[in-house]
Write a protein that holds these residues in place. Sequence first.
Motif, PDB file in Angstrom:
ATOM      1  N   ALA A  15       0.864  -1.186   0.000  1.00 38.49           N
ATOM      2  CA  ALA A  15       0.000   0.000   0.000  1.00 38.49           C
ATOM      3  C   ALA A  15       0.895   1.229   0.000  1.00 38.49           C
ATOM      4  O   ALA A  15       1.929   1.244   0.677  1.00 38.49           O
ATOM      5  CB  ALA A  15      -0.901  -0.009   1.228  1.00 38.49           C
ATOM      6  N   ILE A  16       0.515   2.231  -0.768  1.00 40.30           N
ATOM      7  CA  ILE A  16       1.367   3.427  -0.870  1.00 40.30           C
ATOM      8  C   ILE A  16       0.566   4.705  -0.626  1.00 40.30           C
ATOM      9  O   ILE A  16      -0.501   4.905  -1.223  1.00 40.30           O
ATOM     10  CB  ILE A  16       2.041   3.530  -2.259  1.00 40.30           C
ATOM     11  CG1 ILE A  16       2.805   2.246  -2.623  1.00 40.30           C
ATOM     12  CG2 ILE A  16       2.999   4.727  -2.288  1.00 40.30           C
ATOM     13  CD1 ILE A  16       3.524   2.301  -3.973  1.00 40.30           C
ATOM     14  N   ILE A  17       1.104   5.553   0.249  1.00 33.33           N
ATOM     15  CA  ILE A  17       0.572   6.907   0.404  1.00 33.33           C
ATOM     16  C   ILE A  17       1.419   7.780  -0.519  1.00 33.33           C
ATOM     17  O   ILE A  17       2.575   8.092  -0.221  1.00 33.33           O
ATOM     18  CB  ILE A  17       0.653   7.386   1.876  1.00 33.33           C
ATOM     19  CG1 ILE A  17      -0.125   6.413   2.779  1.00 33.33           C
ATOM     20  CG2 ILE A  17       0.115   8.816   2.001  1.00 33.33           C
ATOM     21  CD1 ILE A  17      -0.026   6.717   4.278  1.00 33.33           C
ATOM     22  N   TYR A  56      -1.029  -7.379  -4.958  1.00 31.76           N
ATOM     23  CA  TYR A  56      -1.973  -6.286  -4.721  1.00 31.76           C
ATOM     24  C   TYR A  56      -1.224  -4.978  -4.509  1.00 31.76           C
ATOM     25  O   TYR A  56      -0.288  -4.917  -3.710  1.00 31.76           O
ATOM     26  CB  TYR A  56      -2.796  -6.533  -3.444  1.00 31.76           C
ATOM     27  CG  TYR A  56      -3.667  -7.760  -3.469  1.00 31.76           C
ATOM     28  CD1 TYR A  56      -5.016  -7.673  -3.839  1.00 31.76           C
ATOM     29  CD2 TYR A  56      -3.157  -9.006  -3.107  1.00 31.76           C
ATOM     30  CE1 TYR A  56      -5.831  -8.796  -3.838  1.00 31.76           C
ATOM     31  CE2 TYR A  56      -3.963 -10.130  -3.110  1.00 31.76           C
ATOM     32  CZ  TYR A  56      -5.293 -10.018  -3.471  1.00 31.76           C
ATOM     33  OH  TYR A  56      -6.097 -11.132  -3.470  1.00 31.76           O
ATOM     34  N   LEU A  57      -1.682  -3.946  -5.198  1.00 29.44           N
ATOM     35  CA  LEU A  57      -1.144  -2.600  -4.968  1.00 29.44           C
ATOM     36  C   LEU A  57      -2.313  -1.677  -4.650  1.00 29.44           C
ATOM     37  O   LEU A  57      -3.218  -1.502  -5.471  1.00 29.44           O
ATOM     38  CB  LEU A  57      -0.407  -2.089  -6.216  1.00 29.44           C
ATOM     39  CG  LEU A  57       0.084  -0.634  -6.142  1.00 29.44           C
ATOM     40  CD1 LEU A  57       1.163  -0.460  -5.062  1.00 29.44           C
ATOM     41  CD2 LEU A  57       0.633  -0.158  -7.496  1.00 29.44           C
ATOM     42  N   ASP A 102      -4.678  -8.039   4.164  1.00 30.93           N
ATOM     43  CA  ASP A 102      -4.128  -6.810   4.734  1.00 30.93           C
ATOM     44  C   ASP A 102      -2.796  -6.473   4.069  1.00 30.93           C
ATOM     45  O   ASP A 102      -2.051  -7.376   3.674  1.00 30.93           O
ATOM     46  CB  ASP A 102      -3.882  -6.991   6.242  1.00 30.93           C
ATOM     47  CG  ASP A 102      -5.183  -7.044   7.035  1.00 30.93           C
ATOM     48  OD1 ASP A 102      -6.224  -6.584   6.517  1.00 30.93           O
ATOM     49  OD2 ASP A 102      -5.152  -7.549   8.167  1.00 30.93           O
ATOM     50  N   PRO A 103      -2.475  -5.183   3.938  1.00 37.29           N
ATOM     51  CA  PRO A 103      -1.177  -4.841   3.339  1.00 37.29           C
ATOM     52  C   PRO A 103      -0.018  -5.332   4.203  1.00 37.29           C
ATOM     53  O   PRO A 103      -0.053  -5.202   5.425  1.00 37.29           O
ATOM     54  CB  PRO A 103      -1.192  -3.309   3.267  1.00 37.29           C
ATOM     55  CG  PRO A 103      -2.275  -2.866   4.166  1.00 37.29           C
ATOM     56  CD  PRO A 103      -3.242  -3.998   4.305  1.00 37.29           C
ATOM     57  N   GLU A 144      -6.721  -2.079   8.444  1.00 38.32           N
ATOM     58  CA  GLU A 144      -5.951  -3.081   7.687  1.00 38.32           C
ATOM     59  C   GLU A 144      -4.455  -3.012   7.959  1.00 38.32           C
ATOM     60  O   GLU A 144      -3.733  -3.989   7.762  1.00 38.32           O
ATOM     61  CB  GLU A 144      -6.188  -2.896   6.178  1.00 38.32           C
ATOM     62  CG  GLU A 144      -7.625  -3.111   5.712  1.00 38.32           C
ATOM     63  CD  GLU A 144      -8.476  -1.849   5.805  1.00 38.32           C
ATOM     64  OE1 GLU A 144      -8.146  -0.926   6.594  1.00 38.32           O
ATOM     65  OE2 GLU A 144      -9.495  -1.781   5.085  1.00 38.32           O
ATOM     66  N   ALA A 145      -3.954  -1.843   8.367  1.00 34.87           N
ATOM     67  CA  ALA A 145      -2.507  -1.678   8.522  1.00 34.87           C
ATOM     68  C   ALA A 145      -2.035  -2.016   9.932  1.00 34.87           C
ATOM     69  O   ALA A 145      -0.900  -1.700  10.291  1.00 34.87           O
ATOM     70  CB  ALA A 145      -2.102  -0.247   8.162  1.00 34.87           C
ATOM     71  N   SER A 146      -2.863  -2.688  10.715  1.00 35.33           N
ATOM     72  CA  SER A 146      -2.508  -2.877  12.126  1.00 35.33           C
ATOM     73  C   SER A 146      -1.205  -3.655  12.299  1.00 35.33           C
ATOM     74  O   SER A 146      -0.506  -3.453  13.291  1.00 35.33           O
ATOM     75  CB  SER A 146      -3.651  -3.522  12.911  1.00 35.33           C
ATOM     76  OG  SER A 146      -3.909  -4.803  12.419  1.00 35.33           O
ATOM     77  N   TYR A 147      -0.855  -4.522  11.329  1.00 33.25           N
ATOM     78  CA  TYR A 147       0.426  -5.226  11.415  1.00 33.25           C
ATOM     79  C   TYR A 147       1.287  -5.047  10.167  1.00 33.25           C
ATOM     80  O   TYR A 147       2.199  -5.833   9.915  1.00 33.25           O
ATOM     81  CB  TYR A 147       0.212  -6.712  11.740  1.00 33.25           C
ATOM     82  CG  TYR A 147       0.297  -6.975  13.238  1.00 33.25           C
ATOM     83  CD1 TYR A 147       1.545  -7.011  13.867  1.00 33.25           C
ATOM     84  CD2 TYR A 147      -0.851  -7.117  14.018  1.00 33.25           C
ATOM     85  CE1 TYR A 147       1.636  -7.203  15.227  1.00 33.25           C
ATOM     86  CE2 TYR A 147      -0.769  -7.311  15.389  1.00 33.25           C
ATOM     87  CZ  TYR A 147       0.483  -7.361  15.994  1.00 33.25           C
ATOM     88  OH  TYR A 147       0.582  -7.545  17.350  1.00 33.25           O
ATOM     89  N   SER A 148       1.020  -3.981   9.413  1.00 29.64           N
ATOM     90  CA  SER A 148       1.849  -3.720   8.229  1.00 29.64           C
ATOM     91  C   SER A 148       3.224  -3.237   8.644  1.00 29.64           C
ATOM     92  O   SER A 148       3.379  -2.591   9.680  1.00 29.64           O
ATOM     93  CB  SER A 148       1.200  -2.630   7.362  1.00 29.64           C
ATOM     94  OG  SER A 148      -0.092  -3.003   6.962  1.00 29.64           O
TER      95      SER A 148
END
Length: 250
Positions: free
Chosen positions: A25-27, A67-68, A191-192, A211-215
């Motif tokens: 996942a990218i910001i 996935y992106l 999740d990402p 979703e990012a809780s463990y990214s």
Amino acid sequence: MQNAKTKSATPTAGVPSPAVPRHVAIIMDGNGRWAKKRGQPRLAGHRAGADALRRALRACRNHGVEYLTVYAFSTENWVRPKLEVTGLMRLLKTFLKKDEHELHENGVRLRVTGRIGDLPPAVRAELERVMEATKDHTRGQLILALSYGGRAEIADAARSLAADAAAGRLDPAAIDEAAVASRLYLPDVPDPDLLIRTSGECRLSNFLLWEASYSEFVFTEVLWPDFGEDDFAAALAEYARRQRRFGAPS
Ligand code: IPE
Ligand code: IPE
Ligand code: MG
């Protein structure tokens, strides 16, 4: 929705993570500063940002990332000047028209996460058309976060659960993490594994809160329009060095 496949809230502890993330996942941040540095209008930065997105998509293909998800427009971004918002929407339509063939050629499915109903009807129609046209592609997924907010997503999930509970279709005592996850916008997407933010900012800005809780997070000073395939490879290398524990002892 209720029967949608649910993702497990936390992956199995102790299992070594594969060296390549399945979901990145990218910001995509820093378009405005990139343009300012060149004395150009912010929209020129967003246009260059679209090219960086094309490169990132290619990098995912080359590295085997399935996935992106890219943060393209947040629920908060609506406060930007009207000219910038309409410019971004126009750019999105152009991207869809210009790059649809790339998605087909590479077997990539386009999806959207966010409050798609907030988008101008013409943009929404174009998104829906491309999503429909690519829905059977299975080699990868490009997920555009549009009018996306992590809090909005969780609030929407809560409302959906509450409606079922009020109608007697759902026992409130049965609401667990999997039940909440099943009402998120894309419940079937894992999740990402890796979350990248460009431009030196070290915050989530309301992206993928659940979703990012463990990214794994990688922050880079590079402005998004300058982000190239080598920067992507560097982020993947950093990810490969990390040890994910999911709460288990080191
Ligand atoms: C990210 O770049 C793109 C969007 C938020 C749409 P910015 O436009 O936020 O660029 P900066 O942060 O002002 O440099
Ligand atoms: C986050 O960037 C949203 C996107 C990249 C689309 P912002 O530039 O809007 O975030 P803040 O305002 O600096 O936190
Ligand atoms: Mg920004």
